[in-house]
Design a protein around this motif. Structure first.
Motif, PDB file in Angstrom:
ATOM      1  N   UNK A  43       0.829  -1.200   0.000  1.00  0.00           N
ATOM      2  CA  UNK A  43       0.000   0.000   0.000  1.00  0.00           C
ATOM      3  C   UNK A  43       0.867   1.256   0.000  1.00  0.00           C
ATOM      4  N   UNK A  44       1.818   1.328   0.962  1.00  0.00           N
ATOM      5  CA  UNK A  44       2.687   2.496   1.093  1.00  0.00           C
ATOM      6  C   UNK A  44       4.091   2.036   1.484  1.00  0.00           C
ATOM      7  N   UNK A  45       5.025   2.973   1.513  1.00  0.00           N
ATOM      8  CA  UNK A  45       6.410   2.656   1.861  1.00  0.00           C
ATOM      9  C   UNK A  45       6.518   2.065   3.262  1.00  0.00           C
ATOM     10  N   UNK A  46       5.684   2.515   4.184  1.00  0.00           N
ATOM     11  CA  UNK A  46       5.803   2.032   5.564  1.00  0.00           C
ATOM     12  C   UNK A  46       5.358   0.583   5.710  1.00  0.00           C
ATOM     13  N   UNK A  47       4.723   0.034   4.674  1.00  0.00           N
ATOM     14  CA  UNK A  47       4.242  -1.346   4.736  1.00  0.00           C
ATOM     15  C   UNK A  47       5.245  -2.357   4.182  1.00  0.00           C
ATOM     16  N   UNK A  48       6.345  -1.888   3.605  1.00  0.00           N
ATOM     17  CA  UNK A  48       7.281  -2.787   2.939  1.00  0.00           C
ATOM     18  C   UNK A  48       8.101  -3.568   3.966  1.00  0.00           C
ATOM     19  N   UNK A  49       8.006  -4.873   3.911  1.00  0.00           N
ATOM     20  CA  UNK A  49       8.743  -5.759   4.806  1.00  0.00           C
ATOM     21  C   UNK A  49      10.152  -5.961   4.266  1.00  0.00           C
ATOM     22  N   UNK A  50      11.165  -5.670   5.108  1.00  0.00           N
ATOM     23  CA  UNK A  50      12.574  -5.918   4.778  1.00  0.00           C
ATOM     24  C   UNK A  50      13.025  -5.230   3.496  1.00  0.00           C
ATOM     25  N   UNK A  51      12.599  -4.012   3.299  1.00  0.00           N
ATOM     26  CA  UNK A  51      12.981  -3.303   2.074  1.00  0.00           C
ATOM     27  C   UNK A  51      14.492  -3.191   1.933  1.00  0.00           C
TER      28      UNK A  51
END
Length: 227
Positions: free
Chosen positions: A144-152
Motif C-alpha cells: 500500500x505504502x512505503x511504511x508497509x514494505x517488509x525488509x525493504x
C-alpha cells in the motif's frame, strides 16, 4: 508431531509486522520456502494451530518467523492468532509442528508478492543471496505504502548486484518507488522479457488468480506458475 519452543526475541519490522525468534528444538530441520503450524502453548490456545513460514536461515540456532498482526477489532474475520502472538514476551512458549512445503525453488525466475505474501520468499531469497546464486532472479513487490514494505533494505542488499530486478510498487503512494498502482499486465511486460521462466506468486487470493491469468496471456506456461 509437536515441538515446544520458547520466544527469544520479538522486534518490529514495520508498523504492523514483527520478527519473532524462538529457541530451536533439537533436531528440527526445515528448508527455504517451508512453513509449519504454530499454536500458543497456553490451555486455551494449545490446539489452535495456524500456518506460518520460516524466514530465517536453515542453520540458525533459532527459528525465525516474520508475521503481520491483524487485530480482531480491525479484522473481525481473523482468529486473533497474530494479535496474540504480538503480545508474547520472551520466555513464552509456542507449539510447532513438522515443516511442510509452500514453495520449492525451481530455478531462476520472477517472484511476485503482495504485502505479507512476501514471507514464503524471504528464506528462499536470503539463501540464494548467501550462496551467491541470486543471479537474474527478479522480485516484484506490491504494498500500500512505503511504511508497509517488509525488509525493504534487506531486499535492496539481496539485489544489489542488479538493483533493477527489485521492483517496488505502491498502490496508495508514489514515494521512492519504481512503480505505482497494482501489478498489472503492462507492469509485468515492462520488466519481464522471458516468460519461459518460473513465476512464484504469493499474496491475497484474488491477486494470485489475476496475476496467473495475466502471465498465461503473456505466454507463461501454466506448469511454471507456482502459488
Amino acid at each position: 508431531m509437536s515441538f515446544t519452543a520458547k520466544l527469544i526475541s520479538k522486534e518490529p519490522v514495520t508498523h504492523n509486522v514483527n520478527r519473532y525468534r524462538f529457541a530451536r528444538p533439537d533436531g528440527y530441520i526445515f528448508t527455504p520456502g517451508q512453513a509449519t503450524e504454530i499454536a500458543i502453548n497456553t490451555p486455551d490456545r494449545n490446539s489452535d494451530f495456524h500456518p506460518f513460514t520460516f524466514t530465517g536461515y536453515t542453520d540458525d540456532s533459532f527459528l525465525e518467523f516474520t508475521i503481520k498482526s491483524y487485530p480482531v477489532k480491525d479484522f473481525p474475520n481473523h482468529s486473533g492468532m497474530t494479535e496474540t502472538l504480538s503480545k508474547l514476551i520472551p520466555g513464552d512458549e509456542i507449539l510447532i509442528q513438522d515443516p511442510w512445503d509452500t514453495f520449492n525453488y525451481s530455478g531462476e525466475g520472477v517472484f511476485i508478492a503482495g504485502g505479507a505474501g512476501i514471507t514464503p520468499f524471504i528464506a528462499i531469497l536470503k539463501d540464494l543471496a548467501r550462496k551467491d546464486m541470486i543471479g537474474n532472479n527478479m522480485l516484484i513487490f506490491s504494498n500500500k505504502t512505503a511504511k508497509d514494505v517488509i525488509y525493504k533494505e534487506e531486499f535492496k542488499k539481496i539485489f544489489s548486484g542488479n538493483p533493477s530486478n527489485f521492483i517496488n510498487t505502491y498502490t496508495q503512494e508514489t514515494v521512492d518507488v519504481f512503480e505505482s498502482g497494482r501489478i498489472d499486465k503492462e507492469m509485468i511486460s515492462k520488466y519481464v522479457t522471458d516468460f519461459s521462466k518460473p513465476f512464484y506468486i504469493c499474496g491475497p487470493k484474488q491477486m494470485k488468480v489475476d496475476i496467473a491469468d495475466m502471465l498465461s496471456s503473456l505466454g507463461a506456461k501454466v506448469e511454471r506458475i507456482y502459488f
